[in-house]
Write an enzyme that holds these catalytic residues in place. Structure first.
Site, PDB file in Angstrom:
ATOM      1  CB  SER A  17      -8.734   0.703  12.015  1.00 34.92           C
ATOM      2  OG  SER A  17      -9.546   1.921  12.363  1.00 34.92           O
ATOM      3  CB  SER A  18      -8.897   3.463  16.888  1.00 36.82           C
ATOM      4  OG  SER A  18      -9.524   4.599  16.074  1.00 36.82           O
ATOM      5  CB  CYS A  19     -13.069   1.338  13.670  1.00 35.08           C
ATOM      6  SG  CYS A  19     -12.171   0.367  12.438  1.00 35.08           S
ATOM      7  CG  HIS A  39     -11.272   8.670   7.006  1.00 34.87           C
ATOM      8  ND1 HIS A  39     -10.266   7.911   6.237  1.00 34.87           N
ATOM      9  CD2 HIS A  39     -11.708   7.417   7.804  1.00 34.87           C
ATOM     10  CE1 HIS A  39     -10.600   6.559   6.366  1.00 34.87           C
ATOM     11  NE2 HIS A  39     -11.611   6.312   7.189  1.00 34.87           N
ATOM     12  CE1 TYR A  92     -10.504  -0.911   6.883  1.00 39.91           C
ATOM     13  CE2 TYR A  92     -10.811   0.185   8.898  1.00 39.91           C
ATOM     14  CZ  TYR A  92     -10.217  -0.192   8.159  1.00 39.91           C
ATOM     15  OH  TYR A  92      -8.765   0.208   8.008  1.00 39.91           O
ATOM     16  CE  LYS A 130      -7.443  -2.914   8.199  1.00 39.58           C
ATOM     17  NZ  LYS A 130      -6.303  -3.247   7.590  1.00 39.58           N
ATOM     18  CD1 TRP A 178     -23.329  14.604   6.211  1.00 41.24           C
ATOM     19  CD2 TRP A 178     -23.119  12.493   6.878  1.00 41.24           C
ATOM     20  NE1 TRP A 178     -23.474  14.195   5.003  1.00 41.24           N
ATOM     21  CE2 TRP A 178     -23.547  12.723   5.343  1.00 41.24           C
ATOM     22  CE3 TRP A 178     -22.836  11.171   7.624  1.00 41.24           C
ATOM     23  CZ2 TRP A 178     -23.832  11.495   4.751  1.00 41.24           C
ATOM     24  CZ3 TRP A 178     -22.848  10.001   6.560  1.00 41.24           C
ATOM     25  CH2 TRP A 178     -23.448  10.221   5.451  1.00 41.24           C
ATOM     26  N   GLY A 212       0.773  -1.243   0.014  1.00 38.83           N
ATOM     27  CA  GLY A 212       0.004  -0.074  -0.006  1.00 38.83           C
ATOM     28  C   GLY A 212       0.841   1.280  -0.126  1.00 38.83           C
ATOM     29  CG  LEU A 242      -2.924   9.054   4.970  1.00 45.32           C
ATOM     30  CD1 LEU A 242      -2.367  10.421   4.729  1.00 45.32           C
ATOM     31  CD2 LEU A 242      -4.465   9.059   5.615  1.00 45.32           C
ATOM     32  N   PRO A 302      -3.620   2.100  14.602  1.00 46.70           N
ATOM     33  CG  PRO A 302      -2.748   2.826  12.837  1.00 46.70           C
ATOM     34  CD  PRO A 302      -3.480   1.760  13.611  1.00 46.70           C
ATOM     35  CB  THR A 303      -6.059   7.436  16.666  1.00 48.75           C
ATOM     36  OG1 THR A 303      -7.280   8.025  16.975  1.00 48.75           O
ATOM     37  CG2 THR A 303      -4.900   8.555  16.322  1.00 48.75           C
ATOM     38  CG  ASP A 314     -23.378  12.554  16.074  1.00 51.13           C
ATOM     39  OD1 ASP A 314     -23.054  13.173  15.165  1.00 51.13           O
ATOM     40  OD2 ASP A 314     -24.033  12.705  16.929  1.00 51.13           O
TER      41      ASP A 314
END
Length: 324
Positions: A116-118, A188, A145, A149, A211, A19, A23, A172-173, A278
Site C-alpha cells: 500500500s502507498s501508506c 475506505h 498497517y 506492509k 469526515w 485473497g 476487491l 498500489p495507491t 484528515d
C-alpha cells in the site's frame, strides 16, 4: 542468483491468488481468467486461514503453485485502522510471513506481494518515489498497517538476498471498484462516499456529513487497471525495490465528494466535520518506473466511479432500495 524468470505467464501455470474474493484479488482473478489462464487456485478465508502457519504450509505443499499473487490482507479506512491497530499489525504480518515462507519452501517461481502507498512517510516529497521508504515518520492513523506492509517489503528483499528468490513487491495507491467494501465502519473513503450519498438519496436526507476538512488530496486507481499492472509486473519486473502502481494524478477529497455526489444524483449539501482526522495531507505516487515497463492506467476517475456505483446498486445488499 538464478536466471531471471521474466516473460509471458504460461496459460497453464498454476497461479495462487491469495485473497481471491476481495476487491484486489477478485479483479486479478477475473483478469487472469479473461486472459485464458486455466490453473487458477483460490481459497476463501473460511477454507484456508493464512494466519495459520501449519495450514498455509500444508496448502502450499499440496498445491505447489508456480506463481503467487499475495493480495490477501486485513484492510480498512481511517476508522478501522484507528480502532483495531493491533489486529491490523498482527493479522497482516502473519499472513505475509506464512505465505512467503511457504512459497519459498515449496519452490514457487515468482511471487508478487501487494502492499500500500501508506508505507511511505506522512510528509514524503510529492510525487512519492520508491526510495522515500523509511525516510520519515508514518501517518499515525494507519501506522500499524503500514509497518506490517513495510515488513512484507523487507521480507521479500530478504528472500531475494538469502535464497535468490524471484519475489517482488508493489505498492498500489488507493484502490476502488467492483467487490469493494461499502460498510461504513470499515470502508475506505471512496466507497464510503458512494454509500453515504446513495443512502442520503434513497432516504431523502437533508445533508451528508463527511469526515475532516476535505483538503487532503488522494490518488485513486481502478482495480481493473491494478490487475493489468500485477500481470505486467510478474512478466516484466524483477528487482528488490518495491514499485509504485498509480495514476500519477490526484484530487482533493472535497472535489472527490462533489464528483461522487453528482454521479449518485444526490442534490443536498455536504457538511464537513473538521473534528475528525484528515490523515496524510497528500499521497501522490511517482509512477515513472512502472510506466517505463509499458503499463499505464486507462480508466478515468469519473468512469470508474460511475461503474463502481452501478456495481454497488446491482450487487451490494447494502444498496437497499436504491435506484436500480
Amino acid at each position: 542468483m538464478p536466471q531471471t524468470l521474466l516473460g509471458p505467464l504460461p496459460l497453464d501455470a498454476k497461479i495462487h491468488v491469495a485473497g481471491h474474493r476481495g476487491l484486489v484479488g477478485s479483479a486479478i482473478w477475473r483478469h487472469l481468467s479473461d486472459r485464458g489462464h486455466t490453473a487458477l487456485v483460490g481459497r476463501s478465508s473460511a477454507e484456508l486461514d493464512l494466519r495459520d502457519r501449519a495450514a498455509t504450509f500444508d496448502f502450499y505443499a499440496e498445491q505447489r503453485p508456480d506463481y503467487v499473487v499475495l493480495a490477501a490482507a486485513r484492510v480498512g479506512g481511517i476508522l478501522a485502522n484507528s480502532t483495531y491497530p493491533a489486529e491490523f499489525l498482527s493479522d497482516n504480518i502473519r499472513i505475509q510471513v506464512n505465505v512467503l515462507d511457504a512459497a519459498q519452501a515449496c519452490g514457487v517461481r515468482r511471487l508478487l506481494l501487494l502492499g500500500s502507498s501508506c508505507i511511505y512517510p506522512k510528509f514524503a516529497p510529492q510525487p512519492i518515489t520508491e526510495d522515500s521508504l523509511l525516510t520519515g515518520p508514518l501517518e499515525q492513523t494507519n501506522d500499524a498497517y503500514a509497518i506490517a506492509k513495510i515488513a512484507g517489503v523487507i521480507h521479500v528483499q530478504a528472500m531475494r538476498r538469502q535464497y535468490g528468490a524471484s519475489f517482488i513487491s508493489a505498492m498500489p495507491t488507493n484502490l476502488y471498484g467492483p467487490q469493494d467494501n461499502f460498510d461504513l465502519e470499515s470502508s475506505h473513503v471512496l466507497p464510503a462516499m458512494i454509500r453515504k450519498f446513495h443512502d442520503a438519496k434513497v432516504g431523502a436526507r437533508p445533508e451528508v456529513a463527511l469526515w475532516g476538512s476535505g483538503r487532503p488530496r488522494r490518488e485513486f486507481l481502478h482495480v481493473h487497471d491494478l490487475a493489468r499492472a500485477a500481470v505486467a509486473l510478474l512478466e516484466r519486473y524483477d528487482e528488490a525495490a518495491p514499485i509504485n502502481i498509480g495514476v500519477g494524478e490526484d484530487v482533493s477529497i472535497r472535489d472527490l465528494a462533489e464528483t461522487v455526489r453528482q454521479i449518485v444524483g444526490y442534490e443536498g449539501p455536504i457538511v464537513w466535520d473538521p473534528s475528525k482526522p484528515d490523515g496524510t495531507p497528500r499521497k501522490l505516487l511517482d509512477v515513472a518506473r512502472i510506466e517505463s515497463l509499458g503499463w499505464k492506467a486507462e480508466i478515468s476517475l469519473v468512469d470508474g466511479i460511475r461503474a463502481t456505483y452501478d456495481w454497488f446498486k446491482d450487487h451490494s445488499p447494502l444498496a437497499g432500495a436504491g435506484d436500480r
